[in-house]
Design a protein around this motif. Sequence first.
Motif, short mmCIF file in Angstrom:
data_model
loop_
_atom_site.label_atom_id
_atom_site.label_comp_id
_atom_site.label_asym_id
_atom_site.label_seq_id
_atom_site.Cartn_x
_atom_site.Cartn_y
_atom_site.Cartn_z
N GLN A 134 -0.66 11.29 -2.97
CA GLN A 134 -0.83 12.68 -3.42
C GLN A 134 -0.09 12.91 -4.73
O GLN A 134 -0.61 13.56 -5.64
CB GLN A 134 -0.31 13.64 -2.35
CG GLN A 134 -1.18 13.75 -1.14
CD GLN A 134 -0.57 14.64 -0.07
OE1 GLN A 134 0.65 14.71 0.07
NE2 GLN A 134 -1.43 15.32 0.68
N ILE A 135 1.12 12.38 -4.84
CA ILE A 135 1.90 12.53 -6.06
C ILE A 135 1.19 11.84 -7.23
O ILE A 135 1.08 12.40 -8.32
CB ILE A 135 3.33 11.97 -5.88
CG1 ILE A 135 4.10 12.83 -4.87
CG2 ILE A 135 4.07 11.90 -7.21
CD1 ILE A 135 5.43 12.26 -4.43
N MET A 187 0.85 -1.17 0.00
CA MET A 187 0.00 0.00 0.00
C MET A 187 0.90 1.24 0.00
O MET A 187 1.85 1.33 0.76
CB MET A 187 -0.92 -0.02 1.22
CG MET A 187 -1.76 1.22 1.35
SD MET A 187 -3.16 0.99 2.42
CE MET A 187 -4.36 0.46 1.23
N ALA A 188 0.59 2.21 -0.86
CA ALA A 188 1.38 3.42 -1.00
C ALA A 188 1.11 4.38 0.16
O ALA A 188 0.01 4.44 0.69
CB ALA A 188 1.05 4.11 -2.32
N SER A 189 2.14 5.13 0.53
CA SER A 189 1.99 6.11 1.60
C SER A 189 1.11 7.27 1.13
O SER A 189 0.85 7.44 -0.06
CB SER A 189 3.37 6.63 2.02
OG SER A 189 3.91 7.46 0.99
N GLU A 190 0.68 8.09 2.07
CA GLU A 190 -0.17 9.24 1.74
C GLU A 190 0.57 10.20 0.80
O GLU A 190 -0.01 10.72 -0.15
CB GLU A 190 -0.58 9.98 3.03
CG GLU A 190 -1.48 11.17 2.80
CD GLU A 190 -2.81 10.81 2.13
OE1 GLU A 190 -3.32 11.64 1.36
OE2 GLU A 190 -3.34 9.71 2.38
N LYS A 191 1.86 10.38 1.03
CA LYS A 191 2.66 11.26 0.19
C LYS A 191 2.68 10.74 -1.26
O LYS A 191 2.50 11.51 -2.20
CB LYS A 191 4.09 11.35 0.74
CG LYS A 191 4.97 12.33 0.03
CD LYS A 191 6.32 12.44 0.72
CE LYS A 191 7.20 13.46 0.07
NZ LYS A 191 8.51 13.57 0.73
N LEU A 192 2.87 9.42 -1.42
CA LEU A 192 2.88 8.84 -2.76
C LEU A 192 1.50 8.94 -3.41
O LEU A 192 1.39 9.20 -4.60
CB LEU A 192 3.33 7.38 -2.71
CG LEU A 192 4.81 7.15 -2.42
CD1 LEU A 192 5.12 5.66 -2.38
CD2 LEU A 192 5.68 7.84 -3.45
#
Length: 129
Positions: A8-9, A1-6
């Motif tokens: 957003q990108i 699972m991708a982080s919140e930062k990823l």
Amino acid sequence: MASEKLNQIIEEISSLTVLELSELVKALEDKFGVQASAPVMAMAPGAMPGAGAGPAEEEKTSFNVVLKEVGPNKIQVIKEIRSITNLGLKEAKELVDKAPSKVKENVSKDEAEEIKNKLTAAGAVVELE
């Protein structure tokens, strides 16, 4: 699972136009000194049609990249032609307008594949000779 930062990108990237994506890729290549070319699938020895039938042909070491058709994204193709050949806008447009035309002559297989991938990504139909 991708982080919140990823995440957003990813959301930001998904809202870009094709032209903006192309500029982003070019900027990332310049920033990190890498090439974002599509991987080329290699076939196993003997998997080629007619393999093992007669003497092996010499592998070609010099290729011509030919623009067969411009496709729907003429402006993007012209931009790619300019970056590949260092031609001016007028000369690049003329080369694209008179397709089929040679983009580069006597280049290595790797360089020819790279050029083909760039132009194909822009929507053009390209052939290696």
